[in-house]
Design a protein around this motif. Structure first.
Motif, mmCIF file in Angstrom:
data_model
loop_
_atom_site.group_PDB
_atom_site.id
_atom_site.type_symbol
_atom_site.label_atom_id
_atom_site.label_comp_id
_atom_site.label_asym_id
_atom_site.label_seq_id
_atom_site.Cartn_x
_atom_site.Cartn_y
_atom_site.Cartn_z
ATOM 1 N N GLY A 236 0.814 -1.217 0.000
ATOM 2 C CA GLY A 236 0.000 0.000 0.000
ATOM 3 C C GLY A 236 0.842 1.259 0.000
ATOM 4 N N THR A 237 1.942 1.235 0.738
ATOM 5 C CA THR A 237 2.855 2.385 0.768
ATOM 6 C C THR A 237 3.444 2.647 -0.613
ATOM 7 N N VAL A 238 3.875 1.580 -1.277
ATOM 8 C CA VAL A 238 4.462 1.724 -2.611
ATOM 9 C C VAL A 238 3.420 2.270 -3.591
ATOM 10 N N ALA A 239 2.192 1.729 -3.528
ATOM 11 C CA ALA A 239 1.143 2.185 -4.447
ATOM 12 C C ALA A 239 0.788 3.648 -4.203
ATOM 13 N N GLN A 240 0.663 4.037 -2.939
ATOM 14 C CA GLN A 240 0.307 5.437 -2.636
ATOM 15 C C GLN A 240 1.445 6.377 -3.017
ATOM 16 N N TYR A 241 2.681 5.961 -2.821
ATOM 17 C CA TYR A 241 3.815 6.777 -3.240
ATOM 18 C C TYR A 241 3.742 7.012 -4.755
ATOM 19 N N ALA A 242 3.411 5.950 -5.511
ATOM 20 C CA ALA A 242 3.311 6.079 -6.969
ATOM 21 C C ALA A 242 2.245 7.094 -7.345
ATOM 22 N N ARG A 243 1.087 7.056 -6.657
ATOM 23 C CA ARG A 243 0.017 8.023 -6.951
ATOM 24 C C ARG A 243 0.477 9.454 -6.669
ATOM 25 N N MET A 244 1.075 9.644 -5.496
ATOM 26 C CA MET A 244 1.507 10.990 -5.111
ATOM 27 C C MET A 244 2.613 11.499 -6.014
ATOM 28 N N ARG A 245 3.499 10.610 -6.429
ATOM 29 C CA ARG A 245 4.575 10.985 -7.355
ATOM 30 C C ARG A 245 3.987 11.375 -8.713
ATOM 31 N N ALA B 199 12.353 8.629 -4.068
ATOM 32 C CA ALA B 199 11.939 7.306 -3.584
ATOM 33 C C ALA B 199 13.128 6.400 -3.322
ATOM 34 N N SER B 200 14.129 6.452 -4.183
ATOM 35 C CA SER B 200 15.288 5.565 -4.031
ATOM 36 C C SER B 200 15.979 5.752 -2.693
ATOM 37 N N SER B 201 15.944 6.975 -2.153
ATOM 38 C CA SER B 201 16.653 7.228 -0.898
ATOM 39 C C SER B 201 15.767 7.113 0.333
ATOM 40 N N VAL B 202 14.446 7.292 0.180
ATOM 41 C CA VAL B 202 13.586 7.303 1.378
ATOM 42 C C VAL B 202 12.840 5.998 1.616
ATOM 43 N N LEU B 203 12.653 5.203 0.583
ATOM 44 C CA LEU B 203 11.809 4.013 0.738
ATOM 45 C C LEU B 203 12.418 2.993 1.697
#
Length: 202
Positions: free
Chosen positions: A169-178, A188-192
């Motif tokens: 869910g975190t990955v999917a929501q990050y994709a939406r916000m990005r 994302a590469s540094s914070v995930l």
């Protein structure tokens, strides 16, 4: 074409695809993410790609066939990259870091791929071939986190299935916000990885 979609062509296409098909796939993905499959017409895709409707029908019998083809390519290539990054045979922390950096790179460069898969999983995943369904991202995460529980590096206070749900869910929501510009590119590469470690730490 957006900055991220400039990177997406190599993800969606292979050497056998002619330039017209490559352009159609890239523009179809963009439109499907922005408007949904139902909200996108064949005419929209043809206009955006610079080709005629007959050019699209040369490769795909219908918009649905095009959407299923795109979903299959995105799903299997995400699975291939994730499987390689999280492959067994290395310590848990190394595998987790490699997987999160891989997801981070995809989120930074091709968030539309993850968005399209996530938003259409319920519709198109059951229609994939058994070979295309062989690699499951959820199964990969479940196995990896299960190994982390066994090594004492993942919390046992929360079930592995709930951790998998939180992670995906975190990955999917990050994709939406990005995609919608609510998160800056290239982060994302540094914070995930540190974010996920905080979520799963015992």
């Amino acid at each position: 074409m957006t900055e991220t979609l400039a990177n997406v062509e190599s993800f969606l296409t292979d050497d056998r695809d002619p330039p017209s098909k490559r352009r159609i796939l890239v523009e179809a993905l963009r439109l499907f993410v922005e408007h949904g499959v139902d909200g996108t017409t064949v005419r929209d895709i043809a206009r955006a790609s610079g080709y005629s409707n007959p050019a699209l029908f040369k490769f795909f019998a219908s918009k649905e066939e095009l959407a299923l083809h795109l979903f299959g390519r995105c799903y299997t290539r995400l699975g291939e990259r994730a499987s390689l990054a999280g492959a067994p045979g290395r310590p848990f922390g190394e595998r987790l870091g490699s997987l999160m950096r891989t997801f981070g790179q995809i989120l930074d460069e091709e968030p539309e791929v993850l968005l399209f898969v996530q938003d259409n999983l319920r519709v198109y995943w059951p229609r994939l071939t058994p070979a295309e369904r062989k690699t499951s991202l959820i199964g990969l995460l479940r196995g990896l986190l299960g190994d982390g529980v066994a090594s004492g590096e993942v919390t046992t206070a929360i079930s592995v299935d709930l951790l998998v749900a939180a992670l995906s869910g975190t990955v999917a929501q990050y994709a939406r916000m990005r995609h919608f510009g609510e998160l800056p590119p290239g982060t994302a590469s540094s914070v995930l990885e540190p974010l996920v470690i905080r979520m799963i730490a015992p």
